[in-house]
Design a protein around this motif. Sequence first.
Motif, PDB file in Angstrom:
ATOM      1  N   ILE A   7     -14.175 -21.920 -16.908  1.00 16.26           N
ATOM      2  CA  ILE A   7     -14.388 -20.706 -17.687  1.00 16.26           C
ATOM      3  C   ILE A   7     -15.278 -19.744 -16.900  1.00 16.26           C
ATOM      4  CG2 ILE A   7     -15.560 -19.763 -19.720  1.00 16.26           C
ATOM      5  CD1 ILE A   7     -14.460 -22.018 -21.349  1.00 16.26           C
ATOM      6  N   THR A   8     -14.920 -18.468 -16.909  1.00 20.30           N
ATOM      7  CA  THR A   8     -15.754 -17.421 -16.344  1.00 20.30           C
ATOM      8  C   THR A   8     -16.072 -16.422 -17.446  1.00 20.30           C
ATOM      9  OG1 THR A   8     -14.867 -17.632 -14.097  1.00 20.30           O
ATOM     10  CG2 THR A   8     -15.874 -15.522 -14.680  1.00 20.30           C
ATOM     11  N   TYR A   9     -17.349 -16.112 -17.585  1.00 24.69           N
ATOM     12  CA  TYR A   9     -17.792 -15.150 -18.593  1.00 24.69           C
ATOM     13  C   TYR A   9     -17.864 -13.767 -17.966  1.00 24.69           C
ATOM     14  CZ  TYR A   9     -18.976 -19.183 -21.412  1.00 24.69           C
ATOM     15  OH  TYR A   9     -18.902 -20.343 -22.137  1.00 24.69           O
ATOM     16  N   LEU A  10     -17.234 -12.804 -18.628  1.00 27.04           N
ATOM     17  CA  LEU A  10     -17.209 -11.429 -18.151  1.00 27.04           C
ATOM     18  C   LEU A  10     -17.524 -10.469 -19.294  1.00 27.04           C
ATOM     19  CD1 LEU A  10     -13.983 -11.223 -15.929  1.00 27.04           C
ATOM     20  CD2 LEU A  10     -16.350 -11.341 -15.143  1.00 27.04           C
ATOM     21  N   ALA A  11     -18.070  -9.322 -18.912  1.00 26.66           N
ATOM     22  CA  ALA A  11     -18.270  -8.250 -19.878  1.00 26.66           C
ATOM     23  C   ALA A  11     -16.927  -7.674 -20.298  1.00 26.66           C
ATOM     24  CB  ALA A  11     -19.136  -7.146 -19.266  1.00 26.66           C
ATOM     25  N   GLU A  12     -16.891  -7.148 -21.504  1.00 31.84           N
ATOM     26  CA  GLU A  12     -15.693  -6.470 -21.971  1.00 31.84           C
ATOM     27  C   GLU A  12     -15.342  -5.296 -21.053  1.00 31.84           C
ATOM     28  OE1 GLU A  12     -14.375  -5.667 -26.406  1.00 31.84           O
ATOM     29  OE2 GLU A  12     -15.735  -4.075 -25.725  1.00 31.84           O
ATOM     30  N   SER A  13     -16.363  -4.725 -20.411  1.00 34.62           N
ATOM     31  CA  SER A  13     -16.177  -3.566 -19.541  1.00 34.62           C
ATOM     32  C   SER A  13     -15.874  -3.927 -18.091  1.00 34.62           C
ATOM     33  CB  SER A  13     -17.443  -2.694 -19.579  1.00 34.62           C
ATOM     34  OG  SER A  13     -18.594  -3.461 -19.221  1.00 34.62           O
ATOM     35  N   ALA A  14     -15.670  -5.193 -17.787  1.00 35.14           N
ATOM     36  CA  ALA A  14     -15.352  -5.605 -16.411  1.00 35.14           C
ATOM     37  C   ALA A  14     -14.076  -4.927 -15.930  1.00 35.14           C
ATOM     38  CB  ALA A  14     -15.207  -7.123 -16.338  1.00 35.14           C
ATOM     39  N   GLY A  15     -14.025  -4.591 -14.642  1.00 35.14           N
ATOM     40  CA  GLY A  15     -12.868  -3.909 -14.083  1.00 35.14           C
ATOM     41  C   GLY A  15     -11.601  -4.746 -14.155  1.00 35.14           C
ATOM     42  N   GLN A  16     -10.484  -4.094 -14.373  1.00 32.13           N
ATOM     43  CA  GLN A  16      -9.212  -4.807 -14.482  1.00 32.13           C
ATOM     44  C   GLN A  16      -8.853  -5.548 -13.195  1.00 32.13           C
ATOM     45  OE1 GLN A  16      -7.683  -5.372 -17.244  1.00 32.13           O
ATOM     46  NE2 GLN A  16      -6.001  -6.536 -16.309  1.00 32.13           N
ATOM     47  N   PRO A  17      -9.069  -4.963 -12.003  1.00 29.51           N
ATOM     48  CA  PRO A  17      -8.798  -5.727 -10.779  1.00 29.51           C
ATOM     49  C   PRO A  17      -9.625  -7.016 -10.694  1.00 29.51           C
ATOM     50  CG  PRO A  17      -8.953  -3.406 -10.264  1.00 29.51           C
ATOM     51  CD  PRO A  17      -9.397  -3.553 -11.688  1.00 29.51           C
ATOM     52  N   LEU A  18     -10.857  -6.961 -11.147  1.00 25.95           N
ATOM     53  CA  LEU A  18     -11.680  -8.174 -11.180  1.00 25.95           C
ATOM     54  C   LEU A  18     -11.085  -9.187 -12.147  1.00 25.95           C
ATOM     55  CD1 LEU A  18     -14.227  -9.925 -10.710  1.00 25.95           C
ATOM     56  CD2 LEU A  18     -15.364  -8.549 -12.478  1.00 25.95           C
ATOM     57  N   ARG A  19     -10.704  -8.752 -13.320  1.00 25.78           N
ATOM     58  CA  ARG A  19     -10.118  -9.652 -14.319  1.00 25.78           C
ATOM     59  C   ARG A  19      -8.874 -10.348 -13.759  1.00 25.78           C
ATOM     60  NH1 ARG A  19     -10.955  -8.805 -19.911  1.00 25.78           N
ATOM     61  NH2 ARG A  19     -12.668  -7.391 -20.389  1.00 25.78           N
ATOM     62  N   GLU A  20      -8.010  -9.549 -13.149  1.00 23.46           N
ATOM     63  CA  GLU A  20      -6.768 -10.106 -12.609  1.00 23.46           C
ATOM     64  C   GLU A  20      -7.052 -11.109 -11.504  1.00 23.46           C
ATOM     65  OE1 GLU A  20      -4.486  -6.734 -11.442  1.00 23.46           O
ATOM     66  OE2 GLU A  20      -4.080  -6.086 -13.507  1.00 23.46           O
ATOM     67  N   TYR A  21      -8.042 -10.811 -10.675  1.00 19.31           N
ATOM     68  CA  TYR A  21      -8.368 -11.730  -9.585  1.00 19.31           C
ATOM     69  C   TYR A  21      -8.951 -13.037 -10.118  1.00 19.31           C
ATOM     70  CZ  TYR A  21     -10.102 -13.601  -5.229  1.00 19.31           C
ATOM     71  OH  TYR A  21     -10.332 -14.433  -4.152  1.00 19.31           O
ATOM     72  N   VAL A  22      -9.838 -12.938 -11.095  1.00 21.31           N
ATOM     73  CA  VAL A  22     -10.421 -14.147 -11.683  1.00 21.31           C
ATOM     74  C   VAL A  22      -9.323 -15.020 -12.292  1.00 21.31           C
ATOM     75  CG1 VAL A  22     -11.923 -15.011 -13.534  1.00 21.31           C
ATOM     76  CG2 VAL A  22     -12.707 -13.144 -12.064  1.00 21.31           C
ATOM     77  N   CYS A  23      -8.378 -14.410 -12.981  1.00 25.48           N
ATOM     78  CA  CYS A  23      -7.260 -15.173 -13.559  1.00 25.48           C
ATOM     79  C   CYS A  23      -6.419 -15.827 -12.471  1.00 25.48           C
ATOM     80  CB  CYS A  23      -6.386 -14.261 -14.419  1.00 25.48           C
ATOM     81  SG  CYS A  23      -7.133 -13.762 -15.980  1.00 25.48           S
TER      82      CYS A  23
END
Length: 219
Positions: A7-23
């Motif tokens: 599990i990685t915890y991220l802010a709701e405001s995290a950038g979409q490229p970051l989200r996609e990379y984490v996934c």
Amino acid sequence: MFSMSKITYLAESAGQPLREYVCSLGREIVTIKSEDVVDKSISDHPDIFLCKMGIDDDSPVYFAEKNNLGRDYPDDVSYNAACTGKHFIHNLAFTAPRLLDAAKTAGMTLIDVRQGYSKCSIVIVDETSLITYDEGIVKACSAYPELEVLKVSPGFVRLDGFDTGFIGGASGRIGNEIIFNGDLFRHPDFERIVEFIESRGLKCRWFSEYPLTDIGSIL
């Protein structure tokens, strides 16, 4: 409190490229969001609401309860400690008692600093390597010969509602990578930061699509 393996915890405001990379790394993202607990500008910042007690996936994670936090400083920093696994860095006068007890039980070295937003201010590279802009943190850590600290220029990190954000809050470690939320290349100490990280046998990842932005760490 429980351990998070994927599990990685991220802010709701995290950038979409970051989200996609984490996934893409096979991680499950848990988004942080709150209302009327702390200031709106940091109301989705993971490092305000939880503390990971090390750099490994199996490091225990401690979660604040609503009554552990307040809207204004220093009531909003009780869980904002920087933990390498070996060292616990925070303004110890403001640390939540249960978090401080956990650090002592784990045998961590306690390092008292003036900066209450300690995790926001520190990029944890490995158990003995840190990056920060904060002179007080550099000075406090210099008393421990095993710690290596890279001091960088303050600023150059966006945080909505403030003149600047913190570089620790724009970063996090997953596996053997230190990941930055936004364009690290625009930071004046870009080359020094990347060299410091890579000299520890780690990789560095950033996203050029948007400015380096404080999102309360990648935890």
